[in-house]
Design an enzyme around this catalytic site. Structure first.
Site, PDB file in Angstrom:
ATOM      1  N   LYS A 201       0.790  -1.115  -0.090  1.00 35.99           N
ATOM      2  CA  LYS A 201      -0.057   0.104   0.083  1.00 35.99           C
ATOM      3  C   LYS A 201       0.777   1.256  -0.071  1.00 35.99           C
ATOM      4  CE  LYS A 201      -4.028  -2.288   0.310  1.00 35.99           C
ATOM      5  NZ  LYS A 201      -4.659  -2.546   1.688  1.00 35.99           N
TER       6      LYS A 201
ATOM      7  N   GLN B  32       0.147 -12.377  11.234  1.00 32.54           N
ATOM      8  CA  GLN B  32      -0.620 -12.378   9.890  1.00 32.54           C
ATOM      9  C   GLN B  32       0.618 -12.228   9.017  1.00 32.54           C
ATOM     10  OE1 GLN B  32      -3.042  -8.856  10.459  1.00 32.54           O
ATOM     11  NE2 GLN B  32      -1.407  -7.543   9.814  1.00 32.54           N
TER      12      GLN B  32
ATOM     13  N   ASP C 175      -2.606  -7.221   0.528  1.00 30.36           N
ATOM     14  CA  ASP C 175      -1.292  -7.445   1.249  1.00 30.36           C
ATOM     15  C   ASP C 175      -1.223  -8.211   2.355  1.00 30.36           C
ATOM     16  OD1 ASP C 175      -3.115  -5.391   2.437  1.00 30.36           O
ATOM     17  OD2 ASP C 175      -1.194  -4.258   2.911  1.00 30.36           O
TER      18      ASP C 175
ATOM     19  N   ASP D  11      -1.540  -7.420  18.091  1.00 29.09           N
ATOM     20  CA  ASP D  11      -2.499  -6.665  17.102  1.00 29.09           C
ATOM     21  C   ASP D  11      -3.640  -7.660  16.833  1.00 29.09           C
ATOM     22  OD1 ASP D  11      -2.538  -4.380  14.945  1.00 29.09           O
ATOM     23  OD2 ASP D  11      -2.733  -6.198  13.752  1.00 29.09           O
ATOM     24  N   ASN D  12      -4.768  -7.085  17.050  1.00 27.48           N
ATOM     25  CA  ASN D  12      -6.064  -7.733  16.600  1.00 27.48           C
ATOM     26  C   ASN D  12      -6.078  -9.127  16.996  1.00 27.48           C
ATOM     27  OD1 ASN D  12      -7.102  -5.628  15.193  1.00 27.48           O
ATOM     28  ND2 ASN D  12      -6.387  -6.201  13.085  1.00 27.48           N
TER      29      ASN D  12
ATOM     30  N   GLU E 264      -4.640  -5.818  22.027  1.00 27.75           N
ATOM     31  CA  GLU E 264      -5.317  -4.658  20.917  1.00 27.75           C
ATOM     32  C   GLU E 264      -6.524  -5.190  20.491  1.00 27.75           C
ATOM     33  OE1 GLU E 264      -5.848  -1.945  17.316  1.00 27.75           O
ATOM     34  OE2 GLU E 264      -5.157  -4.356  17.553  1.00 27.75           O
TER      35      GLU E 264
ATOM     36  N   LYS F   9       1.473   5.020   9.234  1.00 28.02           N
ATOM     37  CA  LYS F   9       1.290   3.575   8.677  1.00 28.02           C
ATOM     38  C   LYS F   9       2.006   3.393   7.218  1.00 28.02           C
ATOM     39  CE  LYS F   9      -2.452   0.939   9.500  1.00 28.02           C
ATOM     40  NZ  LYS F   9      -3.724   0.535   9.693  1.00 28.02           N
ATOM     41  N   TYR F  10       2.023   4.404   6.506  1.00 29.50           N
ATOM     42  CA  TYR F  10       2.158   4.252   4.979  1.00 29.50           C
ATOM     43  C   TYR F  10       3.274   4.995   4.546  1.00 29.50           C
ATOM     44  CZ  TYR F  10      -2.885   3.273   5.748  1.00 29.50           C
ATOM     45  OH  TYR F  10      -3.725   2.705   6.242  1.00 29.50           O
TER      46      TYR F  10
END
Lengths: 667, 667
Positions: free
Chosen positions: B257, B317, B352, B388-389, B417, B528-529
């Site tokens: 991304k 992930q 992604d 995360d998640n 989180e 983040k990007y």
């Protein structure tokens, strides 16, 4: 820094991702059964969830405790990860239930493919994934479902468009078949819970206690079972369901007590029925003065014909003359000199009573003998037992006994006569007692009554405890009845029988008998110690009031439920106002009681629109059930006047006056 | 009508008459551990009772989960059949505890013989019963106790009066020995419960989140671990304890991304750190732009020297370029065409990211690999992980992972989180997460804050969940910060760090950075990007305010506890008033916050005498900790004025001014 891998059991499937929490109803995390009655619907709910957004399905599985095959009923998603379902309790038995949940691959797939189709995305792979799911199901399916899947798969494969393929796989009949045949891989099942399904009499009944030896007409001699038969019409006319006898067994003579609990009895004093056992026999025998076993059988049958059932008082203790003291002295507490220990509350001595040692080395023989005693009376037609002082015997014994009795006789109702510490009383109820004596006997005023009833009927306690409200017992003549006289006898009756659905009185209540041992909450010249003859028509009796009240209870279904009570606002602290509601049947019984036996009180009372589902513009028809007078109520409140001498308590049937704009005439 | 006796197991002892119920603390009937911290005292209580009046004794038994020997501490009777005891939690480990109770024949006998003696009754048999008890104990006793019993028995036997015999058997030293040696026959033990004893940092810490690649000074290039080291003094000066990094692993290139989450990145866009894995490695590797493993080690050590610990973001992930996708494609969801399924929330696609299939056939290999990843970073000095998640992975996996990690590394803290449904968030906490993200991020106004905090800190939830309050995260720029600006940044900081004892901010917070993606609660030009370079001294920053606030937290012990919160009355709905109390140390921190970022508000505030143990005649010294100003408060209320631009929040140290009549001068 090498890491040791964790060794799993080889070839075990991965742990299911589904969690089932907080399955309700459950008592003490499922350690004890909940209680319901035949005809009830058991609502079961649980928090059920997994990670992410994949779908899951949940069912309730249930079976009779004595059967192996499970039945199943679906649960529905409620909200906030809560699921619920229900099933009917049609039989007097115990039922095991548990919740099962499993990943629903069919619904997960359907949700995904439809969302993507609707977004106009290519779903070729999703169709293939669907076909893989169907192939698995074809393996499992039989008969029509198998054919249905095969046809749907053929149609999807041959389809000329993705839409057509989806339609083939998601046709309603195919989807229903898919739900029937979906995989339960990854299923999780909650631990087993139990519900005792009692007969309805466990919840709704009016009990009448009497000393059968007081049924006669000749002073100084024992009434008999035959004499009791003559009282059946009177008791039935008052509207009672259960006729409960203090113990009917032979009474010991050693250290027998005389009138008013005197230590040195007269030769013709009959003794206390709780000093059980003599040369005539023990817990399975009948005191000869009352009659024979045949007489007892006859009485049970006669009672049944009058719509009454006989309840027996079970007191597991022995007089020094009980056969057990010779045959099984090891069942008692043996002292160093070889004597059996009598009951004591130092420095008080109860030398006419030997308590049983439930932990004695032959406890197995003892426990089985006690079970045999219960079975003996069941065989003679008894279905209800009022158990004396269960809180002085180990709770695990009661749990064992009641469970064992229920295997063959689920109809048997045990009433716990425990007046003791709150947690001990609750523990006995959890152990299996269908009904429990309660503190109602001493709860007289508005705040204390409300607090106690909220605890009993609006908290978890309602799941396992049914309080049988007795305003008096042969041991307890409360001050409110001593001081408040006839008005108190009336309103305590109404409180007992409307706050709870199951209540009872000790005979003499209908005569407003209230002569105490001075300064104590005990009856003077108590029947416990002597033969009595009563004049059942004596002036001042409230027999008709009792009969009317029991008729009102029988006719109003809202008064027959236990946990449907709500308190309402009344602006006078002497006036207690509450309603018992059955919204599904549109039936409501509202009760107003003047708790002051001495003075009339007026009170503004709330019209309970939040319960009735109405508002201040609606008309409510209120019919007072003692007098039959009707009123139309509107607005938010009404005013009531309660006079101890005229109407210490009022019971209103409330009906919502339906508003109709127009109705087509039927011609 | 023959009765079948129940067959018991032959030679089994009789069931114990003792019941143990409602052992606390316990989460979901003991299914999950409760949580405490090193230095705490664990208070354990239970309902314990038996039938009748015989005495019983109860103890708590406890042991480390990795040891077999139990320790024991007595329980005391509280009231209403409730017993309680406690023990110290001195080590960072897990501790198993249970309650044991047994009939106390010594105390039962003592109670009886003393009552009878005092009533002047003959107690010859009771003395003999006592001697029988002592004979049993002599068998069990060793050493001095044995001698002591023998002597007492001799003395009792030779005694010239019953009083003398009793005195011999009940001499204090003999009685103490009897308590040590009394029989545990009939003992009942409750099921095992577990407490996770975390280190104190699980409860009290301030977290600071940053993207390490934003630590540089050159636009368009990656900051490095070496650059991060330069920030350590700044972060430490602000008073933080934990420096938490977003993922530091190699970032995938496939479907990478671009800026602001664009689908088609520029060639030099660095990608999202959550798209983990490339040819450079996976979850145990480091993105080359950040530095080497050696650099990381160095940074961890430097941080430690600055009093900071490094927390890593763990996102289980993979990017399509992760080594696992080649080595273990079976760990992912494989589609019918052999491709790996990417993350989706139809119709949204996250091409992604490949989610992991935790139920794949080689789940054992996968789970062990994920554990190895955690162990890898522990070996490099990491003791805290922000996960995360976690709510998109199976909860049972987390329970397994955290339990396994804690076997060798009880010091490790996992922060969940999970921003998801309430029961899922709670389930993750129950599974073992030491800390949890919370809804605090979106609780802005008085009533909703109070309701949420009561749930978190005053209900059973406090037993297992520690909410780490973040006013912002790299994914969430709440409207209150967007709209409320600098005053909101200040008071949300104070709320986070005083309502909870553990809180964190995402870097940029101290700069009041609040430029959103229009209409969303997201940061524009998010880190983040892209690579970012920050001016940490830019105008409008609240760095000093943050530093002062964290100093106040460090200096006030009442702010370091989690569940010691009480809300107080303030008559202005925009003013939230609460107190954190440590009565045993006489320390109280009272906080007043103006929740309106736009307007000043004045409020009458309650002086919390019921918490302080004072009354309206006492003097309270209130010191406002941002300004250092002191006040003497008396009476029932004071008035506060909170101006968003000056003092949106006030924190008062309250001390009771002790009244002394007179003190002897020390000369």
């Amino acid at each position: 820094m090498t890491v040791t891998s964790v060794s799993f059991e080889p070839d075990t499937p991965s742990p299911s991702p589904i969690l089932i929490e907080n399955v309700q109803p459950a008592v003490d995390c499922g350690r004890y059964p909940v209680k319901r009655e035949v005809g009830d619907t058991l609502e079961v709910s649980a928090d059920i969830f997994r990670e992410g957004h994949d779908k899951l399905t949940a069912v309730i599985r249930y079976r009779r405790w004595d059967e192996v095959d499970w039945q199943e009923t679906p649960m529905r998603f409620v909200d906030n990860d809560r699921w619920a379902g229900s099933f009917e309790l049609t039989q007097n038995t115990r039922v095991i239930y548990r919740v099962q949940a499993f990943p629903d691959r069919i619904e997960t797939w359907r949700d995904e493919i439809i969302k993507k189709r609707d977004a106009g995305l290519d779903v070729g792979l999703e169709i293939r994934e669907g076909l893989e799911l169907f192939e698995e199901m074809v393996e499992r399916a039989t008969g029509e479902d198998r054919t249905r899947f095969a046809r749907a798969m053929d149609a999807a494969t041959a389809a000329s468009s993705q839409h057509e393929a989806i339609d083939a796989l998601l046709a309603p009949s195919v989807l229903q078949a898919a739900h029937r045949n979906r995989s339960r891989e990854g299923a999780v099942t909650s631990p087993e819970l139990t519900v005792i399904v009692d007969r309805v009499a466990a919840r709704f009944a009016a009990w009448y206690e009497m000393f059968p030896r007081s049924a006669g007409t000749e002073p100084g001699t024992s009434g008999t079972f035959k004499d009791v038969e003559k009282h059946l019409p009177r008791i039935r006319d008052m509207g009672f369901d259960v006729l409960y006898f203090t113990p009917i067994h032979p009474i010991g003579t050693t250290n027998r007590k005389g009138k008013n609990n005197k230590l040195n009895p007269e030769p013709d004093d009959p003794g206390v029925p709780y000093a059980i056992g003599s040369e005539e026999g023990g817990h399975d025998a009948i005191e000869p003065g009352l009659g024979t076993e045949e007489d007892f059988r006859h009485l049970v049958k006669q009672a049944e014909e009058h719509g009454l059932e006989i309840a027996l008082d079970i007191a597991f203790q022995a007089s020094p003359d009980h056969p057990w003291t010779k045959e099984h002295p090891e069942w008692f507490h043996i002292r160093p000199d070889g004597s059996i220990k009598y009951a004591e509350n130092p420095p008080k001595k109860y030398e006419d009573i030997y308590p049983i040692n439930f932990q004695n080395p032959d406890w197995q023989g003892l426990w089985n003998e006690l079970k045999r005693v219960i079975q003996h009376w069941i065989d003679l037609g008894v279905k209800s037992f009022r158990v004396d002082n269960p809180h002085t015997k180990p709770t695990p014994f009661w749990e064992w006994l009641i469970t064992e009795v229920h295997r063959d006789h689920p109809e048997v109702i045990f009433l716990s006569e425990a007046f003791t510490r709150p947690k001990v009383m609750k523990a006995l109820a959890k152990a299996g007692y269908a009904q429990s004596y309660s503190y109602f006997t001493w709860r007289n005023f508005k705040q204390e009554i409300m607090e106690y009833l909220v605890e009993l009927t609006q908290t978890d306690v309602k799941e396992y405890m049914r309080a049988n409200f007795f305003p008096n017992t042969h041991d307890i003549l409360p001050y409110i009845l001593q001081e408040g006289g006839r008005p108190a006898f009336k309103f305590r009756l109404v409180l007992a029988g409307t706050l709870s659905s199951v209540y009872g009185i000790y005979s003499g209540y209908e005569l407003c008998e209230n002569t105490p041992v001075s300064g104590k909450e005990e009856y003077l010249n108590s029947e416990k110690y002597e033969y009595k003859v009563w004049d059942w028509d004596r002036p001042g009796n409230i027999t008709d009031y009792v009969a009317t009240f029991n008729r009102i209870r029988r006719e109003h279904p809202a008064l027959q439920e236990y946990d449907n009570l709500s308190f309402l606002r009344a602006n006078n602290d002497n006036v207690l106002l509450y309603i018992k509601a059955l919204p599904e049947e549109g039936r409501y019984a509202m009760v107003a009681v003047n708790l002051d036996p001495f003075q009339p009180h007026e009170s503004e009372i709330e019209i309970p629109h939040h319960i009735l589902g109405t508002d201040r513009t609606d008309q409510i028809r209120a019919t007072e059930l003692f007098t039959g007078e009707s009123f139309i109520w509107q607005g938010t409140s009404e005013s009531l006047y309660l006079d101890p001498d005229q109407n210490p308590a009022m019971i209103f049937d409330l009906r919502v006056w339906e508003h109709k704009d127009y109705e087509e005439p039927c011609f």
